[in-house]
Design an enzyme around this catalytic site. Sequence first.
Site, PDB file in Angstrom:
ATOM      1  N   GLY A  13       1.142  -1.176   0.074  1.00 40.81           N
ATOM      2  CA  GLY A  13       0.302  -0.211   0.216  1.00 40.81           C
ATOM      3  C   GLY A  13       0.404   1.537  -0.073  1.00 40.81           C
ATOM      4  CG  ASN A  15       2.150   3.795  -5.655  1.00 40.29           C
ATOM      5  OD1 ASN A  15       2.206   4.412  -6.148  1.00 40.29           O
ATOM      6  ND2 ASN A  15       2.038   2.562  -6.420  1.00 40.29           N
ATOM      7  CG  LEU A  86      -1.461  -8.542  -7.294  1.00 40.48           C
ATOM      8  CD1 LEU A  86      -0.619  -9.249  -6.621  1.00 40.48           C
ATOM      9  CD2 LEU A  86      -0.762  -7.504  -8.233  1.00 40.48           C
ATOM     10  CG  ASN A 103      -4.198  -0.406 -13.283  1.00 41.20           C
ATOM     11  OD1 ASN A 103      -3.371  -1.119 -11.878  1.00 41.20           O
ATOM     12  ND2 ASN A 103      -2.729  -1.714 -13.878  1.00 41.20           N
ATOM     13  CG  HIS A 105       1.772  -2.372 -16.181  1.00 39.20           C
ATOM     14  ND1 HIS A 105       1.544  -3.211 -15.493  1.00 39.20           N
ATOM     15  CD2 HIS A 105       2.635  -2.576 -17.214  1.00 39.20           C
ATOM     16  CE1 HIS A 105       1.606  -4.422 -15.658  1.00 39.20           C
ATOM     17  NE2 HIS A 105       3.170  -3.912 -16.831  1.00 39.20           N
ATOM     18  CG  ASP A 146      -1.842  -4.813 -17.323  1.00 33.08           C
ATOM     19  OD1 ASP A 146      -1.567  -4.215 -16.727  1.00 33.08           O
ATOM     20  OD2 ASP A 146      -0.563  -5.814 -17.308  1.00 33.08           O
ATOM     21  CD  GLU A 175       4.350   2.086  -9.517  1.00 30.30           C
ATOM     22  OE1 GLU A 175       4.531   1.351 -10.008  1.00 30.30           O
ATOM     23  OE2 GLU A 175       5.333   1.722  -8.174  1.00 30.30           O
TER      24      GLU A 175
END
Length: 189
Positions: A13, A15, A86, A103, A105, A146, A175
């Site tokens: 966690g 991010n 995930l 999302n 990636h 993705d 990120e």
Amino acid sequence: MKKNIAIFASGSGTNAENIIRYFEENDLIRVSLVLSNRSDALVLERAQGLHVPTAVFSKDDWQTGKAILTLLKTHHIDFIVLAGFLLRVPLPLLHAYPNKIINIHPALLPNYGGKGMYGDRVHEAVVAAGEKESGITIHYIDEHYDEGSIIFQAQCEVLPDDSPKEVARKVHGLEYKYYPSIIEKVVLK
């Protein structure tokens, strides 16, 4: 009226915490809920420590989507952010939140994406292929891993002697720098 975000996460966690902190003083957006598919995910502790409600859901609840949609409606969720999550998003959620689920990636899609390509696996593949750059891709979610429309990408250099761990460090920096501000732009557009 504030827009409410739900974050879905499966792991530590970092991010999610970065996103929550980014929006703490925001007048237009707030993180109102953190959900996980794992009861032992550290993201739950991080969110609770920042006074954000959390919930854990079962595999069955995820596949049907009904209980999750009810929870999202209860919290008046306008937008969903995946941060180290995930599982593939089921159709009921995609239909309830069209173009409102994004999302991040840890690579430059379309390269190094798809089922099973997450976290260190991505960085190991980038290094093994001898890539000269990697980065992040922020994208909308669709029914495939993705493959949703790309919103934003940022690159970092991969040096010949970089380890997967070093590439991961560079990608994480991207990120943390970009994901919250891109979320803000997408939610407010």
